[in-house]
Scaffold this motif. Structure first.
Motif, short mmCIF file in Angstrom:
data_model
loop_
_atom_site.label_atom_id
_atom_site.label_comp_id
_atom_site.label_asym_id
_atom_site.label_seq_id
_atom_site.Cartn_x
_atom_site.Cartn_y
_atom_site.Cartn_z
N ARG A 1 1.28 0.13 -0.39
CA ARG A 1 1.61 1.12 0.63
C ARG A 1 2.61 2.10 0.04
O ARG A 1 3.63 1.68 -0.50
N ARG B 1 -5.17 0.59 5.21
CA ARG B 1 -4.63 1.11 3.95
C ARG B 1 -5.66 1.92 3.16
O ARG B 1 -5.45 2.18 1.98
N ASP C 1 -4.35 5.31 2.04
CA ASP C 1 -2.98 5.27 1.52
C ASP C 1 -2.76 6.32 0.44
O ASP C 1 -3.54 6.42 -0.51
#
Lengths: 112, 254, 337
Positions: free
Chosen positions: A10, C52, C55
């Motif tokens: 992330r 994600r 991302d």
């Protein structure tokens, strides 16, 4: 019990700091790559045109990379740090486990 | 939780907030911000709420008049160090704290000093950040502040504060004039209150703080490497030195 | 610069890659190669997607090309339609399969037929990314299989990758195509990592892929069920039964030739999907096999599917989704016919 499940990355970008501020200077990193951090643990100190701010970590995980060295000016939206976090299934659900399936059914090959 | 302190006529005088750790037998920590800032900008965003919570301390943060969410009178009399110190004492009354530890920054340090001098027994220990004995207004054209006149050392601080969205320039100028009306003097000093001075090593506003501390009976100085007046407040060394200093509790010994 | 685990320029070498990373890498490639490409949806920008998948894209390409939308699925697709009419190449995401239902009007009435309605004047180069199917024990609306619904709509193409390499290649093909594509990402396989090469698509649109060869029966599947069929084939091999596994990949158009060719070799077919049985895509596959490989069939085509009930709550997923035992039983029925 330790979790050795999959991780995902992330990337944390410089958030909008309000007050019309569009950039900030990295004063001091409070974590280093490879370090394990908890969510809300102090991550980095930044200096804006008005004040110094301490940014908390948005994630629990391991710091994978820092994207700006101390002294560098970072614009809002530019990446600051990338974390490796244990994969959750996002906002809902769980990550499926990779298990060899069990079975009860046995097959008889067809007569050729 | 945000609270509003009322003045004698029932009008709002000051907004303050209470947070940090759960109430305990330790007195709360009163946080007093600098000129042109407010509790959120000076302390909360710089990471002080978490630092005090982690050290088990209750905190009381104020927005001084003319700043943040507090009313913005344009009368300099409302901003004299004595007037503002009296307001801070009333905040301590409002939160039921007979005494408090105080952490100030810049103008907030000046007010913390005044609070300790004017209200003996209300301040247990004080950390005075970004502060020195030099008169910050000595080279300032106080009448020209709103016009952006060359205001010397303080002029730059004023210009930065006035440039922030939502700033009330007239209130800030009144605040500056009120502050300047009562020139800082190291004497009288707070009686029996241990002091810790903290400043960035590049902080010109804190010039002379070492000699000020040396002349006091119970004062220490910490200089923060590579920090200046604007960016010292978030330093981890500032927070840890302050929480450690305040944790020593009552008494003058180190 | 944002660094990601799978930079597109490493596409030539085999790298351990998850499907999440493969889709992310494909989006990076697409955003970089065509300035008209736009990525948007709920939480895809600042957050980087709930899975994600996006991302770092906003940080790299800016918030004018990768952006968050309100929580309004119909508006997301309506926006995509308008952008496509004005020369953009939108790649909207609807966060979960079940939340495509509020957008069905825009998908069916606008996106699918605008090209037709305008007699070719307004192509719809939209790829709708739709995290799909079950397997992650999520609540209601987060485990639906909508492939039959969308395959039924004229004007739409529908595909579902089963592994990271195909996720990459199919997405490149879908976005580059000037037709609207529903690109269904099997959530349950997002985290599965394989050493793969991420590169240009090696098969044309509409082509299936034989992922395992066998001579006794053909298992037909897509998405996460391909892996389940591979597991079943592995177990069948222990019993001396050789199962072929055909990954359809494209659900509209379906690879009729590939399907018929496989059944011509094996003589038996079992189609496996997560969606409910009735009017599911298994019925279409069964009909196609019957029409195009009838003479080769030694047994009726079998269907192993979910049940005709709303997709169940997480703890009941193992009872709902096809298991290896249910697949093997269906195979046994074809063997004993």
């Amino acid at each position: 019990m330790t979790h050795t499940g999959p991780t995902s990355e992330r990337t944390f970008a410089l958030p909008d700091l309000g007050e019309g501020l569009v950039e900030a200077t990295v004063l001091e990193w409070l974590v280093q790559p490879g370090e394990r951090v908890e969510r809300n643990q102090p991550l980095v100190e930044l200096e804006t045109a008005k004040s110094a701010v301490e940014i908390p970590s948005p994630h629990t995980g391991v710091v994978a990379r820092l994207h700006a060295e101390e002294g560098r000016v970072v614009a809002v939206g530019e990446p600051l740090a990338t974390f490796a976090v244990e994969a959750g299934a996002g906002i809902v659900g769980t990550v499926p486990t990779e298990e060899k399936p069990t079975r009860r059914v046995r097959l008889r090959p067809p007569a050729e | 939780m945000d609270q509003t302190l009322l003045d004698a006529t029932g009008e709002p005088a000051l907004r303050y907030t209470v947070g940090g750790a759960e109430p305990s037998r330790e007195p709360p920590v009163l946080l007093v911000h600098g000129f042109g800032s407010d509790f959120e900008l000076n302390w909360a965003r710089a990471g002080w709420v978490g630092a005090l919570r982690n050290s088990g301390r209750r905190l009381v943060g104020v927005d001084l008049p003319g700043h943040g969410g507090s009313p913005r009178p344009h009368d300099p009399e409302r901003y004299t160090p004595k007037a503002l110190a009296a307001l801070l004492a009333r905040v301590l009354d409002a939160v039921g704290a007979p005494e408090a530890d105080v952490v100030g920054y810049s103008m907030g340090s000046r007010l913390s000093w005044q609070l300790a001098v004017d209200f003996p027994g209300r301040v247990r220990r004080a950390v005075l950040g970004g502060f020195g004995p030099v008169d910050a207004f000595e080279d300032t054209d106080l009448e020209g502040l709103e016009r952006g006149a060359d205001g010397g050392r303080f002029g730059a601080v004023f210009a930065a504060a006035a440039a922030l969205p939502g700033a009330d320039t007239a209130a800030l100028a009144a605040c500056a004039r009120g502050q300047a009306s009562q020139v800082y003097s190291p004497s009288p000093a707070p009686d029996g209150v241990p002091l810790l001075f903290v400043a960035g090593e590049r902080d010109g506003i804190a010039e002379g703080v070492e000699s000020l501390a040396a002349a006091l009976p119970a004062a220490e100085v910490l200089r923060l490497p590579r920090r200046d007046h604007r960016n010292a407040v978030s330093a981890q060394a500032f927070k840890s030195a302050a929480t450690e200093f305040l944790a020593r509790g009552r008494g003058l010994s180190g | 610069m944002t660094e990601l685990a799978v930079p597109a320029d490493q596409a030539a070498t085999a790298t351990e890659t998850s499907m999440q990373q493969a889709v992310n890498a494909a989006l990076r490639t697409l955003l970089a190669e065509d300035p008209a490409t736009l990525v948007f949806g709920e939480d895809v920008g600042r957050l980087g997607g709930v899975f994600r998948v996006t991302d770092g894209l906003q940080a790299e390409f800016g918030d004018r090309r990768v952006f968050d939308t309100p929580l309004a699925e119909s508006a997301i697709i309506g926006l995509a339609v308008g952008l496509a009419m004005n020369g953009w190449r939108p790649v909207p995401e609807l966060q979960f399969d079940g939340f495509a239902y509020p957008a069905v009007d825009q998908i069916v009435n606008q996106m699918a037929r605008m090209h037709y309605r305008t007699r070719g004047a307004a192509p719809m180069p939209i790829t709708l990314r739709l995290p799909s199917f079950g397997g992650i024990q999520a609540p209601e609306h987060h485990g639906e299989s909508l492939e039959a619904l969308f395959a039924h709509v004229p004007g739409l193409k529908v595909c579902a990758p089963s592994d990271p390499a195909d996720a990459y290649g199919l997405l490149l093909q879908s976005v580059r195509a000037d037709d609207p594509v529903i690109y269904m990402e099997p959530k349950a396989r997002y985290w599965n990592r394989r050493a793969v090469r991420l590169g240009e698509p090696d098969l044309p649109i509409g082509a299936s892929r034989t992922v395992r060869e066998g001579r006794h029966a053909t298992l037909v599947a897509w998405g996460a069920m391909v892996h389940r069929c591979e597991q079943a084939a592995e177990l069948a091999a222990e019993d001396g039964v050789e199962l072929e596994v055909l990954d359809l990949r494209w659900l509209k158009p379906i690879d009729t030739d590939g399907l018929a060719a496989s059944v011509a070799r094996t003589g038996r077919a079992v189609v496996v999907h997560e969606a409910p049985l009735t009017a599911g895509l298994g019925a279409e596959v069964s009909a196609l096999v019957t029409e195009h490989a009838f003479a080769s069939l030694r047994a009726p085509v079998q269907r192993v599917t979910g049940f005709d009930v709303p997709y169940p709550a997480g703890p009941l997923e193992p009872q709902y989704l096809p298991t290896v035992d249910r697949i093997l039983l269906a195979v046994q029925r074809t063997l004993e016919f």
